[in-house]
Design an enzyme around this catalytic site. Structure first.
Site, PDB file in Angstrom:
ATOM      1  CD  GLU A 214      -6.728   6.017   3.013  1.00  0.00           C
ATOM      2  OE1 GLU A 214      -6.417   5.237   2.136  1.00  0.00           O
ATOM      3  OE2 GLU A 214      -5.885   6.783   3.543  1.00  0.00           O
TER       4      GLU A 214
ATOM      5  CG  ASP B 212      -2.176   0.829   1.001  1.00  0.00           C
ATOM      6  OD1 ASP B 212      -3.225   0.541   1.591  1.00  0.00           O
ATOM      7  OD2 ASP B 212      -2.085   1.809   0.219  1.00  0.00           O
TER       8      ASP B 212
HETATM    9  C1  GLC Z   1      -4.378   4.369   0.111  1.00  0.00           C
HETATM   10  C2  GLC Z   1      -5.275   3.178   0.365  1.00  0.00           C
HETATM   11  C3  GLC Z   1      -5.371   2.234  -0.814  1.00  0.00           C
HETATM   12  C4  GLC Z   1      -5.139   2.978  -2.099  1.00  0.00           C
HETATM   13  C5  GLC Z   1      -3.714   3.497  -2.078  1.00  0.00           C
HETATM   14  C6  GLC Z   1      -3.372   4.304  -3.342  1.00  0.00           C
HETATM   15  O1  GLC Z   1      -3.749   4.751   1.284  1.00  0.00           O
HETATM   16  O2  GLC Z   1      -5.057   2.409   1.525  1.00  0.00           O
HETATM   17  O3  GLC Z   1      -6.671   1.631  -0.772  1.00  0.00           O
HETATM   18  O4  GLC Z   1      -5.339   2.120  -3.202  1.00  0.00           O
HETATM   19  O5  GLC Z   1      -3.439   4.286  -0.926  1.00  0.00           O
HETATM   20  O6  GLC Z   1      -4.075   5.513  -3.343  1.00  0.00           O
END
Ligand code: GLC
Length: 614
Positions: free
Chosen positions: A497, A291
């Protein structure tokens, strides 16, 4: 036949088997080229020269990272093709794979069709609808030049206090498993003879999917984002790993690692789960991406510095690292780790092999640039009608008349005078929720679409007077007798988030008070826009005539009018238990003491009682 450089390069031969192409290309690659493939950088640090010189494997747009504000699909395609041409100019000409969070439509791009968020799709229980949404979104994503969608999120929801609740299809693992059909829509359905576990992509109108976030992201203690999932391995496998079996069986190309931990072990450094379970036991042959800056989550307590985090993450089984900015540091550290033997070349080769396999499968070597012929499909009528269908099927009717023998729904579209109020009645951004235009989303007219108010006005009779007030005035309420009924649209503003982590879960903007003030004077339908169940004070439940959960429906507000005025029946069922008060949380249907306001699977029809059991 004359042997030319081209014909001797198996990897450049589109008719050669994928595995032969992978092995041939891998054998030609230097260590810098291999490590470059494992590196994903954000577009804001990705100059064409860097992409060429560092052999970058992937470029991404973080949420909202557009070429410029309100850029359309053609603008995006221009940007991405620019990066792609610089990748093709590298020694071996390996194309990049461009990824972005298109999680409910191509939601970063102005004018794209925005579908209901996953919690609303879970309420439909319609796997074929979700598959069709995948196929439709794939067209709009490819039209913008993007090859890879960081979707679906297959989190199994444990606690609605989690800020990413609406990214989950629901609290029951079987619902999430069924809704993973999005992958077959996005990538196409693999033929029966396709080898199990291997990534699959049907063609240029399809897009690489990403099942996320492996594993247990939705089950953290108290619903804390990036928190700790406390569970036996048996429960983790039964509840949270289960959807990945469905994803792998559909040939999912990529899986993203969760920020969270399992019993205190950070997923980004958990060799048992990433390699022994996902890759060996489940047989996943695509590639595993970290991530966003996920290696940093390892830093405490194991890794004392970034180099340690790189070592732990890559050795645990991460194949591509979403760095996304300090790529020089990542490349330098991994190079040093390989040269020192702390990361074996075999691990690097396994990672690069997986990445190349997906790129060959995705046809990126044959079709590296955007297909501009898809541009007219973006936000077209057909796509918006699909969005409208999804909205219709996602609505859950929780109450229908103060007296069950006198249903309140459907509303009379020929009524003389109706009142429409609330923060979500005429606000497209509020209707779409987070991950729209930007990561957290924005209120207001952020893109093209139809608000609830616009849909109501289009649906009612010519002689029906529609009075709209975002906040009902005292005068309006005082003269409440003049209205046939009121529609009150309230709910949560956009969020994403951990900004959505919330332990109170009351309806924001004094929603409960507004509802009560109106419902005390005028027969009232409440439409709740939210990413999850919220506290419904007793007056809201008692004083209103009807109550609908609309979740975050996206741009096609007409789908709501279709159902509340009776052109279509309510079919939605709760994908999550609706608690009475937050002290009950977490509250899931398998709890010993289960006393919800509305149970998992609840949903009324406007003409009779329950839609059907769970
Ligand atoms: C974010 C998320 C993930 C996302 C990634 C790219 O923090 O946790 O779901 O795809 O970063 O944006």
């Amino acid at each position: 036949m004359e042997i030319t450089e081209e014909s001797s390069c198996v990897y450049k031969n589109p008719d050669a088997p994928v595995e032969a192409r992978v092995n041939d290309l891998l054998s030609r690659m230097t260590l810098p080229e291999k490590i470059g493939q494992m590196t994903q950088i954000e577009r804001t640090v990705a100059s064409p020269q860097i992409v060429t010189d560092s052999f970058i494997g992937s470029v991404q747009s973080g949420a909202g990272s557009w070429p410029f504000e309100d850029a359309n699909s053609s603008d995006w395609a221009d940007m991405i093709d620019g990066f792609q041409r610089s990748a093709l100019a590298s020694r071996l000409g390996i194309p990049i794979i461009y990824g972005t969070d298109a999680v409910h439509g191509n939601n970063n791009v102005y004018g794209a069709t925005i579908f209901p968020h996953n919690i609303g799709l879970g309420a439909t229980r319609d796997a074929d609808l979700v598959r069709r949404i995948g196929a439709t979104t794939a067209l709009e994503v490819r039209a913008s030049g993007v090859h890879w969608r960081f979707a679906p999120c297959v989190a199994v929801l444990g606690d609605p206090r989690w800020g990413r609740c609406y990214e989950s299809y629901g609290e029951a693992s079987n619902i999430v498993c069924e809704m993973s059909s999005l992958i077959s829509g996005l990538q196409g359905e693999p033929p029966k003879e396709h080898p199990y576990g291997y990534p699959f992509l049907a063609g240029r109108n399809n897009v690489v999917a990403c099942a996320k976030h492996f594993v247990g992201d939705g089950g953290t203690d108290k619903g804390l984002s990036e928190g700790n999932t406390i569970a036996s391995y048996e429960d983790l496998e039964k509840i949270h790993v289960a959807p990945y079996l469905n994803c792998i069986a559909q040939g999912v190309c990529t899986v993203m690692v969760s920020f969270s931990s399992w019993n205190g072990s950070r997923l980004h450094s958990d060799y048992f789960l990433l390699t022994q379970v996902l890759k060996q036991k489940l047989g996943f042959k695509g590639f595993l991406v970290s991530d966003w800056d996920g290696l940093e989550t390892i830093s405490e307590p194991q890794g004392s510095n970034y180099r340690d985090c790189v070592k732990l993450g890559i050795n645990a089984g991460i194949d591509m690292v979403m760095v996304p900015f300090k790529y020089q540091q990542f490349i330098e550290d991994l190079t040093d780790l390989v040269e020192s033997g702390e990361v074996l070349m075999a691990r690097v080769d396994d990672a690069v092999e997986r990445i190349l396999r997906v790129k060959f499968d995705a046809g990126l070597f044959e079709y590296p640039l955007a297909d501009r012929s898809l541009l007219p499909s973006v936000g077209c009528k057909e796509h918006r009608e699909l969005g409208r269908e999804a909205v219709r099927k996602s609505l859950v009717l929780l109450k229908n008349g103060k007296n069950s023998d006198k249903p309140f729904m459907p509303l009379d579209r020929m009524a003389e005078r109706i009142l429409v109020v609330g923060s979500h009645a005429n606000d497209l951004g509020n209707q779409c929720g987070g991950w729209t235009k930007t990561k957290s989303g924005q209120s207001g007219r952020i893109t093209i679409g139809t608000t609830l108010l616009e849909a109501i006005k289009a649906a009612v009779g010519d002689k029906t007077e529609v009075i709209y007030e975002k906040t009902p005035s005292k005068e309006t309420l005082a003269s409440g007798q003049g209205f046939s009924y009121a529609i009150v649209a309230v709910g949560e503003p956009p969020y994403a988030e951990m900004k959505g982590d919330n332990s109170e879960l009351t309806i924001p903007f004094n929603g409960n008070d507004i509802v009560t003030a109106v419902a005390e004077r005028i027969p009232t339908l409440v439409i709740l826009f939210s990413g999850r169940p919220l506290v419904l004070e007793p007056p809201v439940v008692e004083k209103t005539e009807a109550l609908v959960a609309a979740w975050f429906p996206g741009t096609e507000g007409r789908g709501i009018a279709d159902v509340i005025f009776g052109d279509y029946e309510f079919v939605g069922k709760l994908p999550v238990s609706w608690f009475k008060h937050v002290e009950q949380l977490p509250l899931n249907a398998d709890a010993k003491l289960y006393d919800p306001l509305f149970p998992l699977g609840f949903g009324l029809t406007s003409s009779s009682g329950l839609t059907s059991p769970v």
